[in-house]
Design an enzyme around this catalytic site. Structure first.
Site, short mmCIF file in Angstrom:
data_model
loop_
_atom_site.label_atom_id
_atom_site.label_comp_id
_atom_site.label_asym_id
_atom_site.label_seq_id
_atom_site.Cartn_x
_atom_site.Cartn_y
_atom_site.Cartn_z
N ARG A 45 10.68 9.39 -6.80
CA ARG A 45 9.96 8.35 -6.06
C ARG A 45 9.30 7.38 -7.03
O ARG A 45 9.11 7.68 -8.21
CB ARG A 45 8.89 9.00 -5.19
CG ARG A 45 9.42 9.93 -4.12
CD ARG A 45 8.26 10.66 -3.42
NE ARG A 45 8.74 11.55 -2.39
CZ ARG A 45 9.00 12.86 -2.58
NH1 ARG A 45 8.83 13.40 -3.77
NH2 ARG A 45 9.42 13.60 -1.58
N LYS A 70 4.99 14.11 -4.10
CA LYS A 70 4.45 13.97 -2.75
C LYS A 70 4.04 15.33 -2.20
O LYS A 70 3.04 15.45 -1.53
CB LYS A 70 5.52 13.32 -1.86
CG LYS A 70 5.05 12.99 -0.47
CD LYS A 70 6.16 12.28 0.27
CE LYS A 70 5.78 12.05 1.72
NZ LYS A 70 6.88 11.44 2.46
N HIS A 142 12.74 3.77 -3.08
CA HIS A 142 13.15 4.68 -2.00
C HIS A 142 14.58 4.40 -1.54
O HIS A 142 15.30 5.31 -1.13
CB HIS A 142 12.18 4.59 -0.83
CG HIS A 142 12.02 5.89 -0.12
ND1 HIS A 142 11.31 6.94 -0.66
CD2 HIS A 142 12.50 6.33 1.06
CE1 HIS A 142 11.35 7.96 0.16
NE2 HIS A 142 12.07 7.62 1.21
N ARG A 145 16.69 6.26 -3.89
CA ARG A 145 16.53 7.69 -3.61
C ARG A 145 17.43 8.09 -2.43
O ARG A 145 18.15 9.08 -2.50
CB ARG A 145 15.06 7.98 -3.31
CG ARG A 145 14.73 9.40 -2.92
CD ARG A 145 13.20 9.50 -2.71
NE ARG A 145 12.80 10.71 -2.04
CZ ARG A 145 12.61 11.88 -2.64
NH1 ARG A 145 12.81 11.99 -3.94
NH2 ARG A 145 12.21 12.94 -1.96
N HIS A 168 12.09 18.53 -1.93
CA HIS A 168 11.72 18.90 -0.57
C HIS A 168 11.47 20.40 -0.49
O HIS A 168 12.26 21.19 -1.00
CB HIS A 168 12.84 18.53 0.41
CG HIS A 168 12.97 17.06 0.61
ND1 HIS A 168 14.12 16.48 1.09
CD2 HIS A 168 12.10 16.03 0.41
CE1 HIS A 168 13.96 15.17 1.17
NE2 HIS A 168 12.74 14.87 0.75
N TYR A 177 16.06 13.63 6.29
CA TYR A 177 16.00 12.53 5.33
C TYR A 177 17.34 11.83 5.20
O TYR A 177 17.42 10.62 5.17
CB TYR A 177 15.56 13.10 3.97
CG TYR A 177 15.32 12.07 2.92
CD1 TYR A 177 16.33 11.70 2.05
CD2 TYR A 177 14.09 11.46 2.80
CE1 TYR A 177 16.12 10.77 1.07
CE2 TYR A 177 13.87 10.52 1.82
CZ TYR A 177 14.88 10.18 0.97
OH TYR A 177 14.67 9.24 0.00
#
Length: 197
Positions: A45, A70, A142, A145, A168, A177
């Protein structure tokens, strides 16, 4: 299962073309090529990229330590040979000679680490546009990503491998996602470890 709203993503050829279009002859070009390669090949990110310190690169193992994620968990991502070469080129030939532990620095005075997401997003947008990529309203780190995640799932990489790369905690997050239908998930999942799948 119908596809809900598909998040923006780019065809991998477009990402590759945009990276190849960056002239690595000026310090800014060398830095921007390293930024795009790192984002596009690791799926990190914007904030994770800005937090990378010089010591976070393990040149021997070809890995980058990613902190401040995150999910509040540090992780390690693989450093592809081309990306490693671009980072080395940036560090040796283009990175401003200032006392900062951070990998990527702004060339705009005061020279130092990027303090917010906007400059990195601007670099990504500028380089994608320069590479001839048509951009919608979402075009930053993003987008790269999500393009990587979609590319990996399209290559039938195991979904848990994609989840690990993206950081994740849950495969369900990765499935949402990349907006992969349940039938496609079954095709890319690892064989059952107990024997016959």
């Amino acid at each position: 299962m119908a596809f809900a709203h598909l998040p923006p993503r780019l065809a991998w050829d477009d990402v590759r073309h945009a990276i190849d279009a960056i002239g690595a002859t000026t310090p800014v070009g060398i830095r921007d090529r390293a930024v795009l390669l790192l984002l596009a090949t690791t799926g990190i990110r914007n904030g994770e990229l800005r937090a990378i310190r010089l010591r976070d690169i393990d040149w021997r193992t070809g890995e980058v330590f990613v902190r401040r994620t995150k999910g509040k968990r540090d992780r390690v991502v693989p450093l592809l040979e081309e990306t490693g070469a671009a980072l080395a080129d940036y560090i040796l030939r283009a990175r401003p000679r200032v006392d900062s532990p951070y990998l990527f620095l702004s060339f705009t005075p005061p020279v130092g680490p990027f303090k917010c997401a906007a400059p990195v997003s601007r670099i990504v947008r500028k380089r994608l546009r320069h590479g001839g990529v048509e951009l919608g309203r979402v075009a930053g780190a993003h987008l790269l990503r999500h393009s990587l995640a979609t590319q990996l799932v399209g290559q039938r990489r195991p979904i848990n491998e994609v989840a690990d790369l993206l950081g994740h905690r849950s495969i369900n997050t990765t499935a949402l996602y990349v907006k992969v239908a349940a039938s496609q998930l079954a095709e890319v999942a690892l064989p059952f470890p107990g024997g016959v799948a």
